[in-house]
Motif scaffolding. Structure first.
Motif, PDB file in Angstrom:
ATOM      1  N   VAL A   1       0.881  -0.886   0.056  1.00 11.46           N
ATOM      2  CA  VAL A   1       0.424   0.291   0.083  1.00 11.46           C
ATOM      3  C   VAL A   1       1.017   1.200   0.386  1.00 11.46           C
ATOM      4  O   VAL A   1       1.396   1.722   0.703  1.00 11.46           O
ATOM      5  CB  VAL A   1      -1.099   0.139   1.017  1.00 11.46           C
ATOM      6  N   PRO A   2       1.537   1.799  -1.320  1.00 12.80           N
ATOM      7  CA  PRO A   2       2.061   2.735  -1.223  1.00 12.80           C
ATOM      8  C   PRO A   2       1.310   4.543  -0.773  1.00 12.80           C
ATOM      9  O   PRO A   2       2.341   5.042   0.369  1.00 12.80           O
ATOM     10  CB  PRO A   2       2.685   2.864  -3.145  1.00 12.80           C
ATOM     11  N   GLU A   3       0.693   4.443  -0.531  1.00 14.44           N
ATOM     12  CA  GLU A   3      -0.495   5.505   0.772  1.00 14.44           C
ATOM     13  C   GLU A   3      -0.522   5.357   1.752  1.00 14.44           C
ATOM     14  O   GLU A   3      -1.411   4.794   2.227  1.00 14.44           O
ATOM     15  CB  GLU A   3      -1.770   6.223  -0.819  1.00 14.44           C
ATOM     16  N   ILE A   4       0.815   5.067   2.524  1.00 12.75           N
ATOM     17  CA  ILE A   4       1.427   5.498   3.171  1.00 12.75           C
ATOM     18  C   ILE A   4       0.129   6.289   4.401  1.00 12.75           C
ATOM     19  O   ILE A   4      -0.089   5.334   5.474  1.00 12.75           O
ATOM     20  CB  ILE A   4       2.780   6.197   3.992  1.00 12.75           C
TER      21      ILE A   4
ATOM     22  N   GLY B   1      -5.738  10.318   8.267  1.00 11.30           N
ATOM     23  CA  GLY B   1      -4.337   9.980   7.636  1.00 11.30           C
ATOM     24  C   GLY B   1      -4.541  11.125   6.746  1.00 11.30           C
ATOM     25  O   GLY B   1      -5.364  11.233   5.401  1.00 11.30           O
ATOM     26  N   GLU B   2      -3.826  11.865   6.828  1.00 10.59           N
ATOM     27  CA  GLU B   2      -3.550  13.181   6.284  1.00 10.59           C
ATOM     28  C   GLU B   2      -2.149  13.211   5.082  1.00 10.59           C
ATOM     29  O   GLU B   2      -1.305  12.584   6.031  1.00 10.59           O
ATOM     30  CB  GLU B   2      -3.006  14.235   7.025  1.00 10.59           C
ATOM     31  N   GLU B   3      -2.471  13.678   3.774  1.00 12.64           N
ATOM     32  CA  GLU B   3      -1.649  13.337   3.132  1.00 12.64           C
ATOM     33  C   GLU B   3      -0.801  14.647   2.130  1.00 12.64           C
ATOM     34  O   GLU B   3      -1.925  15.741   2.472  1.00 12.64           O
ATOM     35  CB  GLU B   3      -1.758  12.746   1.725  1.00 12.64           C
TER      36      GLU B   3
ATOM     37  N   GLU C   1      -1.133  21.742  12.531  1.00  9.53           N
ATOM     38  CA  GLU C   1      -1.402  22.728  13.859  1.00  9.53           C
ATOM     39  C   GLU C   1      -3.492  21.973  14.248  1.00  9.53           C
ATOM     40  O   GLU C   1      -3.527  22.337  14.485  1.00  9.53           O
ATOM     41  CB  GLU C   1      -2.412  24.321  13.290  1.00  9.53           C
ATOM     42  N   GLN C   2      -4.164  21.575  12.597  1.00  7.53           N
ATOM     43  CA  GLN C   2      -5.458  21.045  13.011  1.00  7.53           C
ATOM     44  C   GLN C   2      -4.732  19.906  13.609  1.00  7.53           C
ATOM     45  O   GLN C   2      -5.807  18.964  14.417  1.00  7.53           O
ATOM     46  CB  GLN C   2      -5.560  20.227  11.428  1.00  7.53           C
ATOM     47  N   ALA C   3      -3.346  18.856  13.629  1.00 13.21           N
ATOM     48  CA  ALA C   3      -3.215  17.153  14.008  1.00 13.21           C
ATOM     49  C   ALA C   3      -3.115  17.985  15.660  1.00 13.21           C
ATOM     50  O   ALA C   3      -3.757  17.249  16.704  1.00 13.21           O
ATOM     51  CB  ALA C   3      -2.444  16.737  13.407  1.00 13.21           C
ATOM     52  N   ILE C   4      -2.219  19.368  15.452  1.00 15.66           N
ATOM     53  CA  ILE C   4      -1.890  19.533  16.807  1.00 15.66           C
ATOM     54  C   ILE C   4      -3.203  19.930  18.136  1.00 15.66           C
ATOM     55  O   ILE C   4      -3.161  19.499  18.631  1.00 15.66           O
ATOM     56  CB  ILE C   4      -1.157  20.389  17.166  1.00 15.66           C
ATOM     57  N   SER C   5      -3.415  20.911  17.610  1.00 14.09           N
ATOM     58  CA  SER C   5      -4.655  20.825  18.041  1.00 14.09           C
ATOM     59  C   SER C   5      -6.187  20.190  18.351  1.00 14.09           C
ATOM     60  O   SER C   5      -6.555  19.519  19.472  1.00 14.09           O
ATOM     61  CB  SER C   5      -6.287  22.406  17.455  1.00 14.09           C
TER      62      SER C   5
ATOM     63  N   PRO D   1      -4.418  10.555  17.480  1.00  8.33           N
ATOM     64  CA  PRO D   1      -3.816  10.509  17.053  1.00  8.33           C
ATOM     65  C   PRO D   1      -3.725  11.176  15.701  1.00  8.33           C
ATOM     66  O   PRO D   1      -4.878  10.887  15.397  1.00  8.33           O
ATOM     67  CB  PRO D   1      -2.635   9.361  16.804  1.00  8.33           C
ATOM     68  N   THR D   2      -3.511  11.742  14.932  1.00  8.40           N
ATOM     69  CA  THR D   2      -3.509  11.413  13.772  1.00  8.40           C
ATOM     70  C   THR D   2      -1.764  10.887  13.121  1.00  8.40           C
ATOM     71  O   THR D   2      -0.563  11.245  12.929  1.00  8.40           O
ATOM     72  CB  THR D   2      -3.085  13.419  13.010  1.00  8.40           C
ATOM     73  N   LEU D   3      -2.376  10.638  11.771  1.00  4.85           N
ATOM     74  CA  LEU D   3      -1.054   9.837  10.992  1.00  4.85           C
ATOM     75  C   LEU D   3      -0.853  11.366  10.109  1.00  4.85           C
ATOM     76  O   LEU D   3      -1.598  10.750   8.683  1.00  4.85           O
ATOM     77  CB  LEU D   3      -1.268   8.614  10.679  1.00  4.85           C
ATOM     78  N   ILE D   4       0.285  11.584   9.997  1.00  5.02           N
ATOM     79  CA  ILE D   4       0.728  12.431   8.957  1.00  5.02           C
ATOM     80  C   ILE D   4       1.783  12.099   7.373  1.00  5.02           C
ATOM     81  O   ILE D   4       2.635  11.817   8.329  1.00  5.02           O
ATOM     82  CB  ILE D   4       1.101  14.192   9.148  1.00  5.02           C
TER      83      ILE D   4
END
Length: 338
Positions: free
Chosen positions: A207-210, A221-223, A237-241, A249-252
């Motif tokens: 799955v190349p789209e991590i 999950g954000e690219e 900033e969105q993930a930190i908030s 958590p958030t995966l970037i």
């Protein structure tokens, strides 16, 4: 024209002009520091493996400069620039790379083990994925202090950096699962520079789209374009908030590229010239400089003056490291747990 008037003039500018210039300065500091490291390494001033961050500066600056001083950062073996962004001085880091007593780890850590308790910089780690459980622990203690010990302080956020190759090992999946279960205030940032040493990313993952792997744990999950510091800043900033509010958590996944080989010992013969040329044309520092000038945030002459100031800081760090004392043989067992 004051800053508020400038903001009104540029409705698409979400950051204050001084914040944009801070990002630029931080990226330039990282670039010049790594360039100097290459010079010093080839002059025999540094030993062992030295992994440079050149080309990826937008990620470090975009994420870390959005954090508070009390927040935590956990790095990889490509850690110099992360430490600079977190506030560790160029002097301390350069002295550490020279193996001097004045280094941030007293000359005991070296390139892959930069650490600073004062700055909540939890260290670089020589093995891939080694820092993820450490970041998880930092995030857990933040929740524990608040929920169990009753501390009134807001949640401290932990930013955990690692490369694309790390997302194929067990610790990545295990720690994301735990972080999601406990809604820990941690941000996982994948610096997808397309290559895991000599392995091209699409060849190593089914799955190349991590960022899509986040769905398995029910977390966002954000690219993001890792060559655009403003885009990285916005998603950070969105993930930190979200993390600070106790939402987990958030995966970037930041798409980027290292302009040099895996390490300074790598002849970098596996990547094609065309690929390198295409990515270097998107240099994040030049990109932000153009944005600053085009939007009248600062003139090119002001940026050139800032560049000179940063160069002086780097030159000073080399002089400081050169003139610093070596660790004493009598202190061989100092700073060890026996």
């Amino acid at each position: 024209m004051d800053f508020e008037q400038k903001i009104k003039s540029y409705p698409n500018l979400e950051l204050l002009p001084p914040q944009v210039l801070t990002l630029y300065e931080d990226m330039v500091l990282g670039r010049y520091f790594e360039d100097m490291c290459a010079q010093m390494y080839y002059r025999g001033k540094m030993f062992g493996f030295v992994h440079l961050y050149t080309g990826q500066e937008a990620i470090s600056s975009g994420v870390i400069k959005a954090l508070k001083q009390s927040d935590y950062v956990c790095s990889t073996y490509r850690d110099h620039v992360h430490a600079l962004s977190k506030g560790v001085s160029a002097r301390e880091i350069m002295a550490e790379l020279f193996g001097k007593e004045t280094g941030c780890c007293k000359g005991r850590g070296g390139s892959m083990h930069i650490f600073s308790k004062k700055h909540n910089f939890l260290g670089g780690f020589a093995f891939i994925g080694e820092g993820i459980p450490v970041a998880l622990g930092a995030a857990f203690q933040s929740v524990y202090r608040k929920q169990v010990l009753g501390e009134l302080n807001e949640l401290k956020v932990t930013a955990c950096f690692f490369g694309d190759g790390t997302t194929n090992i067990g610790q990545f999946f295990e720690c994301l699962n735990m972080a999601a279960l406990w809604k820990l205030p941690v941000i996982f940032i994948v610096e997808n520079n397309q290559w895991a040493i000599g392995m091209a990313h699409p060849r190593s993952s089914s799955v190349p789209e991590i960022h899509s792997k986040a769905a398995a744990f029910g977390i966002p999950g954000e690219e993001v374009d890792g060559m655009d510091v403003l885009a990285v800043r916005k998603v950070s900033e969105q993930a930190i908030s979200r993390a600070r509010a106790g939402e987990g958590p958030t995966l970037i996944e930041a798409l980027t590229y290292r302009f040099r080989g895996h390490s300074l010992a790598d002849p970098d013969e596996l990547r094609s010239f065309q690929e390198k040329e295409a990515w270097t044309a998107r240099d994040p520092i030049k990109r932000l400089a153009n944005y600053i000038v085009e939007n009248n945030i600062a003139k090119s002459s002001a940026l050139e003056e800032l560049n000179r100031t940063v160069k002086a800081i780097i030159e000073d760090s080399v002089e400081f490291a050169t003139n610093s004392p070596e660790p004493s043989v009598e202190d061989l067992y100092k700073y060890l747990f026996l």
